[in-house]
Design a protein around this motif. Structure first.
Motif, PDB file in Angstrom:
ATOM      1  N   ASP A   1     -10.154  -0.684   0.006  1.00  0.00           N
ATOM      2  CA  ASP A   1      -8.719  -0.912   0.242  1.00  0.00           C
ATOM      3  C   ASP A   1      -8.474  -2.257   0.908  1.00  0.00           C
ATOM      4  OD1 ASP A   1      -7.961   1.403  -0.966  1.00  0.00           O
ATOM      5  OD2 ASP A   1      -7.747   2.567   0.886  1.00  0.00           O
ATOM      6  N   GLU A   2      -9.345  -2.616   1.837  1.00  0.00           N
ATOM      7  CA  GLU A   2      -9.187  -3.894   2.526  1.00  0.00           C
ATOM      8  C   GLU A   2      -9.385  -5.063   1.545  1.00  0.00           C
ATOM      9  OE1 GLU A   2      -7.981  -4.887   5.180  1.00  0.00           O
ATOM     10  OE2 GLU A   2      -8.768  -6.942   5.284  1.00  0.00           O
TER      11      GLU A   2
ATOM     12  N   ARG B   1      -6.251  -5.187  -0.609  1.00  0.00           N
ATOM     13  CA  ARG B   1      -5.073  -5.639   0.145  1.00  0.00           C
ATOM     14  C   ARG B   1      -5.127  -7.148   0.405  1.00  0.00           C
ATOM     15  NH1 ARG B   1      -3.949  -7.395   4.560  1.00  0.00           N
ATOM     16  NH2 ARG B   1      -6.062  -7.156   5.370  1.00  0.00           N
TER      17      ARG B   1
ATOM     18  N   ARG C   1      -4.625   2.203  -7.043  1.00  0.00           N
ATOM     19  CA  ARG C   1      -4.557   1.499  -5.741  1.00  0.00           C
ATOM     20  C   ARG C   1      -4.196   0.038  -5.946  1.00  0.00           C
ATOM     21  NH1 ARG C   1      -7.440   5.756  -3.104  1.00  0.00           N
ATOM     22  NH2 ARG C   1      -7.609   5.079  -0.927  1.00  0.00           N
TER      23      ARG C   1
ATOM     24  N   ASP D   1     -14.149   8.396   2.328  1.00  0.00           N
ATOM     25  CA  ASP D   1     -13.101   7.890   3.216  1.00  0.00           C
ATOM     26  C   ASP D   1     -13.664   7.705   4.620  1.00  0.00           C
ATOM     27  OD1 ASP D   1     -10.515   7.004   3.599  1.00  0.00           O
ATOM     28  OD2 ASP D   1      -9.783   8.536   2.215  1.00  0.00           O
TER      29      ASP D   1
END
Ligand SMILES: Cc1ncc(COP(=O)(O)O)c(C=O)c1O
Length: 365
Positions: free
Chosen positions: A19-20, A23, A51, A351
């Motif tokens: 995710d980082e 992003r 995502r 996660d």
């Protein structure tokens, strides 16, 4: 749930790191007004696509018909099929992909475009088209000096609307760890592409897409004035090649193969249960073997290297193997994330809170 509770081998994704990565790149490009059309061949995973989309990806780049179809059927649009549709089956697929998903196509010659134009015209369709330009990889793509000629040939064909130019700066993988030289080459590639776009505009073509695409070039190429779009693929996970090229840190790599020591019969060698069907040997930098051996905490194991592999057995060698025992769990950072993912049917997405999901890998062929 912890890594230790998984059966091995397993292809594990660190979701917070993923995710980082997604992003950071989405924000940087958006800040520069550059559209993101990530190459989906790296993950081939619809959960990853969702995502990326949520963070503003305008669409996806695909290599194979299977990737186009999987994304298209999942409802994604803005698809670019970045491979040359040559042969009757590919031409027929291209027509269907234009009809069903409005897919943008890519060519590098009039020869490739002619059968496409004829088939689209017969189907009563018009496709958006990008002209691929060779900015240094010398794989496919028209030489910049011949781009005007090819573009003028394309103008004479029905059912194809030339919208822009694109390049894959794959030659940057040949730069080893010379980061400043690599960045300068990424800038030169992008400038070359922008110059071709300007030439085509001067000839009256409506060029509104100028698209670069690679993870090594991601820090520099998309920020060259005139570039409108970036198509990185490997950035989602990072891998050993990207670490050695200085494109990412080891601490941001999100994909590892979890494996277990199954035998230690010979001094200086242990055998793990991940071999050539679990890992790619595609190291584009000096490194050889099958990946970087890490402990469960993600830190490299000193004096242990993944020397060779049979299909389901990996040979770890070096003085550091003395401390390894049957049953020990290790992680291996693949040299090449895309080639590794394609060998697996699912990703185990962990996660930060210890929960995990199984994400299918689709469209592998
Ligand atoms: C046409 C095209 N665009 C974009 C990419 C993405 O490059 P990378 O894997 O370096 O992110 C590739 C990779 O092969 C490619 O072939």
């Amino acid at each position: 749930m912890t890594l230790a509770s998984l059966d091995t081998p397993a292809l594990v994704v660190d979701v917070p790191r993923l995710d980082e990565n997604l992003r950071r790149v989405a924000e940087d490009l958006a800040g520069a007004g550059v559209l993101l059309r990530p190459h989906w061949k790296t993950s081939k995973c619809l959960q990853v696509a969702r995502r990326q989309r949520a963070l503003g990806a305008e669409g996806f780049t695909c290599s194979t018909p299977g990737e186009v179809e999987a994304l298209g059927e999942a409802g994604h649009r803005g698809l670019l099929w970045a491979h040359l549709p040559v042969g009757a089956a590919k031409v027929a697929f291209a027509v269907g992909a234009v009809r069903r998903y409005g897919t943008t196509l890519m060519v590098d010659s009039v020869e490739v475009a002619e059968p496409l134009a004829a088939a689209l015209s017969e189907a009563g369709l018009v496709a958006d088209l990008l002209l691929e330009v060779d900015t240094g990889l010398h794989r496919t793509g028209v030489d910049p000096s011949a781009a005007r000629l090819v573009a003028s040939g394309l103008r004479g064909l029905p059912s194809l609307r030339l919208r822009g130019v694109m390049t894959h700066e794959g030659h940057l993988y040949g730069f080893g760890a010379q980061r400043s030289t690599l960045d300068a080459a990424a800038v030169s590639s992008a400038q070359l592409l922008v110059a071709v776009a300007d030439d085509l505009r001067a000839d009256g073509h409506e060029i509104d897409i100028v698209s670069v695409g690679s993870t090594p070039g991601l820090a520099a190429g998309p920020y060259v004035p005139g570039v409108t779009e970036a198509r990185p693929g490997t950035y989602v996970f990072g891998d050993g090649n990207q670490v050695r090229l200085g494109s990412c840190e080891l601490s941001s790599c999100a994909l590892t193969v979890l494996t277990r020591v199954v035998s230690s019969q010979r001094e200086g060698t242990v055998i793990v249960d991940a071999g050539s069907k679990a890992l790619s040997s595609d190291a584009v930098t000096a490194e050889s073997g099958y990946g970087l051996v890490l402990g469960l905490d993600g830190a490299p194991l000193p004096d242990v290297s993944f020397a060779r592999a049979n299909e389901e057995h990996g040979f770890l060698v070096g003085r550091g193997t003395d401390g390894l025992r049957v049953g020990d769990l290790l992680r291996v950072l693949p040299h090449h994330a895309c080639a590794t993912v394609n060998m697996w049917s699912e990703l185990v997405a962990m996660d930060g809170d210890g929960t995990y999901e199984r994400w299918p890998v689709v469209a592998r062929h």
